[in-house]
Write a protein that holds these residues in place. Structure first.
Motif, PDB file in Angstrom:
ATOM      1  N   ALA A  86      -2.390 -47.364 -46.840  1.00  0.00           N
ATOM      2  CA  ALA A  86      -2.002 -46.404 -47.877  1.00  0.00           C
ATOM      3  C   ALA A  86      -3.043 -45.296 -47.883  1.00  0.00           C
ATOM      4  O   ALA A  86      -4.190 -45.506 -47.461  1.00  0.00           O
ATOM      5  CB  ALA A  86      -1.934 -47.092 -49.230  1.00  0.00           C
ATOM      6  N   PRO A  87      -2.680 -44.095 -48.363  1.00  0.00           N
ATOM      7  CA  PRO A  87      -3.637 -42.980 -48.338  1.00  0.00           C
ATOM      8  C   PRO A  87      -4.954 -43.256 -49.051  1.00  0.00           C
ATOM      9  O   PRO A  87      -5.987 -42.735 -48.668  1.00  0.00           O
ATOM     10  CB  PRO A  87      -2.871 -41.850 -49.046  1.00  0.00           C
ATOM     11  N   ASP A  88      -4.935 -44.104 -50.068  1.00  0.00           N
ATOM     12  CA  ASP A  88      -6.159 -44.386 -50.824  1.00  0.00           C
ATOM     13  C   ASP A  88      -6.893 -45.636 -50.353  1.00  0.00           C
ATOM     14  O   ASP A  88      -7.833 -46.080 -50.986  1.00  0.00           O
ATOM     15  CB  ASP A  88      -5.827 -44.500 -52.320  1.00  0.00           C
ATOM     16  N   GLN A  89      -6.471 -46.204 -49.234  1.00  0.00           N
ATOM     17  CA  GLN A  89      -7.117 -47.409 -48.706  1.00  0.00           C
ATOM     18  C   GLN A  89      -7.840 -47.096 -47.405  1.00  0.00           C
ATOM     19  O   GLN A  89      -7.564 -46.092 -46.751  1.00  0.00           O
ATOM     20  CB  GLN A  89      -6.076 -48.508 -48.479  1.00  0.00           C
ATOM     21  N   SER A  90      -8.753 -47.984 -47.035  1.00  0.00           N
ATOM     22  CA  SER A  90      -9.527 -47.770 -45.806  1.00  0.00           C
ATOM     23  C   SER A  90      -8.675 -48.078 -44.570  1.00  0.00           C
ATOM     24  O   SER A  90      -7.650 -48.748 -44.658  1.00  0.00           O
ATOM     25  CB  SER A  90     -10.786 -48.640 -45.814  1.00  0.00           C
ATOM     26  N   ALA A  91      -9.135 -47.601 -43.420  1.00  0.00           N
ATOM     27  CA  ALA A  91      -8.403 -47.751 -42.158  1.00  0.00           C
ATOM     28  C   ALA A  91      -8.309 -49.215 -41.755  1.00  0.00           C
ATOM     29  O   ALA A  91      -9.177 -50.030 -42.084  1.00  0.00           O
ATOM     30  CB  ALA A  91      -9.103 -46.959 -41.063  1.00  0.00           C
ATOM     31  N   TYR A  92      -7.239 -49.530 -41.017  1.00  0.00           N
ATOM     32  CA  TYR A  92      -7.086 -50.888 -40.482  1.00  0.00           C
ATOM     33  C   TYR A  92      -8.276 -51.222 -39.581  1.00  0.00           C
ATOM     34  O   TYR A  92      -8.818 -52.305 -39.639  1.00  0.00           O
ATOM     35  CB  TYR A  92      -5.804 -51.004 -39.650  1.00  0.00           C
ATOM     36  N   LEU A  93      -8.640 -50.287 -38.695  1.00  0.00           N
ATOM     37  CA  LEU A  93      -9.731 -50.498 -37.737  1.00  0.00           C
ATOM     38  C   LEU A  93     -10.661 -49.302 -37.703  1.00  0.00           C
ATOM     39  O   LEU A  93     -10.223 -48.164 -37.831  1.00  0.00           O
ATOM     40  CB  LEU A  93      -9.175 -50.672 -36.320  1.00  0.00           C
ATOM     41  N   THR A  94     -11.951 -49.577 -37.468  1.00  0.00           N
ATOM     42  CA  THR A  94     -12.937 -48.523 -37.246  1.00  0.00           C
ATOM     43  C   THR A  94     -13.752 -48.905 -36.015  1.00  0.00           C
ATOM     44  O   THR A  94     -13.768 -50.063 -35.601  1.00  0.00           O
ATOM     45  CB  THR A  94     -13.885 -48.375 -38.461  1.00  0.00           C
ATOM     46  N   VAL A  95     -14.423 -47.929 -35.456  1.00  0.00           N
ATOM     47  CA  VAL A  95     -15.262 -48.173 -34.282  1.00  0.00           C
ATOM     48  C   VAL A  95     -16.354 -49.165 -34.657  1.00  0.00           C
ATOM     49  O   VAL A  95     -16.976 -49.062 -35.707  1.00  0.00           O
ATOM     50  CB  VAL A  95     -15.876 -46.854 -33.762  1.00  0.00           C
ATOM     51  N   GLY A  96     -16.536 -50.172 -33.795  1.00  0.00           N
ATOM     52  CA  GLY A  96     -17.540 -51.198 -34.032  1.00  0.00           C
ATOM     53  C   GLY A  96     -16.996 -52.438 -34.717  1.00  0.00           C
ATOM     54  O   GLY A  96     -17.663 -53.466 -34.777  1.00  0.00           O
ATOM     55  N   GLN A  97     -15.796 -52.362 -35.215  1.00  0.00           N
ATOM     56  CA  GLN A  97     -15.178 -53.496 -35.904  1.00  0.00           C
ATOM     57  C   GLN A  97     -14.549 -54.436 -34.882  1.00  0.00           C
ATOM     58  O   GLN A  97     -14.015 -54.002 -33.868  1.00  0.00           O
ATOM     59  CB  GLN A  97     -14.106 -52.966 -36.863  1.00  0.00           C
ATOM     60  N   VAL A 125     -13.731 -52.816 -31.254  1.00  0.00           N
ATOM     61  CA  VAL A 125     -13.152 -51.475 -31.106  1.00  0.00           C
ATOM     62  C   VAL A 125     -14.247 -50.510 -30.668  1.00  0.00           C
ATOM     63  O   VAL A 125     -15.280 -50.391 -31.330  1.00  0.00           O
ATOM     64  CB  VAL A 125     -12.513 -50.992 -32.427  1.00  0.00           C
ATOM     65  N   THR A 126     -14.034 -49.852 -29.515  1.00  0.00           N
ATOM     66  CA  THR A 126     -15.021 -48.879 -29.023  1.00  0.00           C
ATOM     67  C   THR A 126     -14.578 -47.438 -29.275  1.00  0.00           C
ATOM     68  O   THR A 126     -15.404 -46.540 -29.258  1.00  0.00           O
ATOM     69  CB  THR A 126     -15.278 -49.071 -27.517  1.00  0.00           C
ATOM     70  N   ALA A 127     -13.265 -47.224 -29.504  1.00  0.00           N
ATOM     71  CA  ALA A 127     -12.785 -45.867 -29.772  1.00  0.00           C
ATOM     72  C   ALA A 127     -11.435 -45.905 -30.471  1.00  0.00           C
ATOM     73  O   ALA A 127     -10.590 -46.735 -30.165  1.00  0.00           O
ATOM     74  CB  ALA A 127     -12.662 -45.082 -28.476  1.00  0.00           C
ATOM     75  N   VAL A 128     -11.274 -44.992 -31.427  1.00  0.00           N
ATOM     76  CA  VAL A 128      -9.969 -44.742 -32.047  1.00  0.00           C
ATOM     77  C   VAL A 128      -9.490 -43.453 -31.393  1.00  0.00           C
ATOM     78  O   VAL A 128     -10.124 -42.406 -31.528  1.00  0.00           O
ATOM     79  CB  VAL A 128     -10.086 -44.590 -33.581  1.00  0.00           C
ATOM     80  N   LEU A 129      -8.404 -43.520 -30.650  1.00  0.00           N
ATOM     81  CA  LEU A 129      -7.978 -42.414 -29.786  1.00  0.00           C
ATOM     82  C   LEU A 129      -6.957 -41.472 -30.411  1.00  0.00           C
ATOM     83  O   LEU A 129      -6.551 -40.496 -29.779  1.00  0.00           O
ATOM     84  CB  LEU A 129      -7.426 -42.990 -28.474  1.00  0.00           C
ATOM     85  N   VAL A 130      -6.529 -41.752 -31.643  1.00  0.00           N
ATOM     86  CA  VAL A 130      -5.554 -40.900 -32.327  1.00  0.00           C
ATOM     87  C   VAL A 130      -6.021 -40.623 -33.750  1.00  0.00           C
ATOM     88  O   VAL A 130      -6.852 -41.351 -34.292  1.00  0.00           O
ATOM     89  CB  VAL A 130      -4.148 -41.549 -32.365  1.00  0.00           C
ATOM     90  N   ALA A 131      -5.464 -39.577 -34.336  1.00  0.00           N
ATOM     91  CA  ALA A 131      -5.779 -39.235 -35.724  1.00  0.00           C
ATOM     92  C   ALA A 131      -4.682 -39.777 -36.638  1.00  0.00           C
ATOM     93  O   ALA A 131      -3.544 -39.966 -36.214  1.00  0.00           O
ATOM     94  CB  ALA A 131      -5.880 -37.727 -35.876  1.00  0.00           C
ATOM     95  N   ASN A 132      -5.028 -40.008 -37.889  1.00  0.00           N
ATOM     96  CA  ASN A 132      -4.054 -40.481 -38.867  1.00  0.00           C
ATOM     97  C   ASN A 132      -2.915 -39.472 -39.000  1.00  0.00           C
ATOM     98  O   ASN A 132      -3.139 -38.255 -39.018  1.00  0.00           O
ATOM     99  CB  ASN A 132      -4.730 -40.687 -40.227  1.00  0.00           C
ATOM    100  N   GLU A 133      -1.690 -39.950 -39.042  1.00  0.00           N
ATOM    101  CA  GLU A 133      -0.459 -39.172 -39.186  1.00  0.00           C
ATOM    102  C   GLU A 133      -0.120 -38.337 -37.948  1.00  0.00           C
ATOM    103  O   GLU A 133       0.741 -37.473 -37.994  1.00  0.00           O
ATOM    104  CB  GLU A 133      -0.500 -38.286 -40.431  1.00  0.00           C
ATOM    105  N   GLU A 134      -0.786 -38.596 -36.845  1.00  0.00           N
ATOM    106  CA  GLU A 134      -0.499 -37.892 -35.589  1.00  0.00           C
ATOM    107  C   GLU A 134       0.789 -38.429 -34.973  1.00  0.00           C
ATOM    108  O   GLU A 134       1.106 -39.605 -35.106  1.00  0.00           O
ATOM    109  CB  GLU A 134      -1.667 -38.116 -34.614  1.00  0.00           C
ATOM    110  N   LEU A 135       1.541 -37.564 -34.302  1.00  0.00           N
ATOM    111  CA  LEU A 135       2.722 -38.012 -33.570  1.00  0.00           C
ATOM    112  C   LEU A 135       2.252 -38.647 -32.271  1.00  0.00           C
ATOM    113  O   LEU A 135       1.437 -38.066 -31.558  1.00  0.00           O
ATOM    114  CB  LEU A 135       3.647 -36.840 -33.263  1.00  0.00           C
ATOM    115  N   VAL A 136       2.763 -39.840 -31.988  1.00  0.00           N
ATOM    116  CA  VAL A 136       2.366 -40.541 -30.766  1.00  0.00           C
ATOM    117  C   VAL A 136       3.583 -40.795 -29.897  1.00  0.00           C
ATOM    118  O   VAL A 136       4.711 -40.848 -30.375  1.00  0.00           O
ATOM    119  CB  VAL A 136       1.647 -41.877 -31.083  1.00  0.00           C
TER     120      VAL A 136
END
Length: 148
Positions: A86-97, A125-136
């Motif tokens: 949700a917009p007010d919650q933290s990301a599912y994954l972050t680098v280093g997690q 996780v070493t990299a998050v390769l996309v931005a939130n709400e990006e079209l994939v």
């Protein structure tokens, strides 16, 4: 009466010399008037609202890409990626997690349908390769994970 039929009627009416038209069927009432003070009006019989649809799980037999820097978790479909629940919650994954097999890593929305994307590898996780709400795109790398 289908939307395309109504659209065609409006087009034909606009091309005609008629100034006013009224049509009434079981499910549609249509009134058209070329006078500047009126508007095109269509009314449909109320339809029952559909309940919220559950989130589906993505299933893919595609194997993730393995490179020197790690294994990628790829998109199983085309759509908008959401990296947080949700917009007010933290990301599912972050680098280093650390991530486990089957863990939800993001959600992809396609045609108002939300699909959970689950990890196919375990590691960090070493990299998050996309931005939130990006079209994939289909098979686009989303995350890079160092297995272990």
């Amino acid at each position: 009466m289908e939307y395309e039929q109504v659209k065609e009627m409006v087009t034909l009416f606009n091309q005609s010399a008629n100034q006013e038209m009224q049509l009434e069927t079981e499910d549609v009432k249509l009134y058209l008037n070329k006078q500047p003070t009126s508007a095109v009006t269509t009314m449909r019989t109320p339809v029952e609202a559909t309940p919220d649809l559950p989130i589906e799980e993505a299933t893919s037999t595609h194997q993730p890409t393995v490179s020197e820097s790690g294994t990628t978790i790829e998109s199983p479909m085309v759509g908008s990626v959401y990296l947080q629940p949700a917009p007010d919650q933290s990301a599912y994954l972050t680098v280093g997690q650390s991530v486990t097999v089957g863990e939800v890593v993001c959600v992809i929305e396609a045609m108002k349908m939300m699909t959970e994307v689950k990890s196919t590898v375990a590691g960090v996780v070493t990299a998050v390769l996309v931005a939130n709400e990006e079209l994939v795109e289909y098979h686009q790398p989303l995350f890079e994970v160092k297995e272990g």
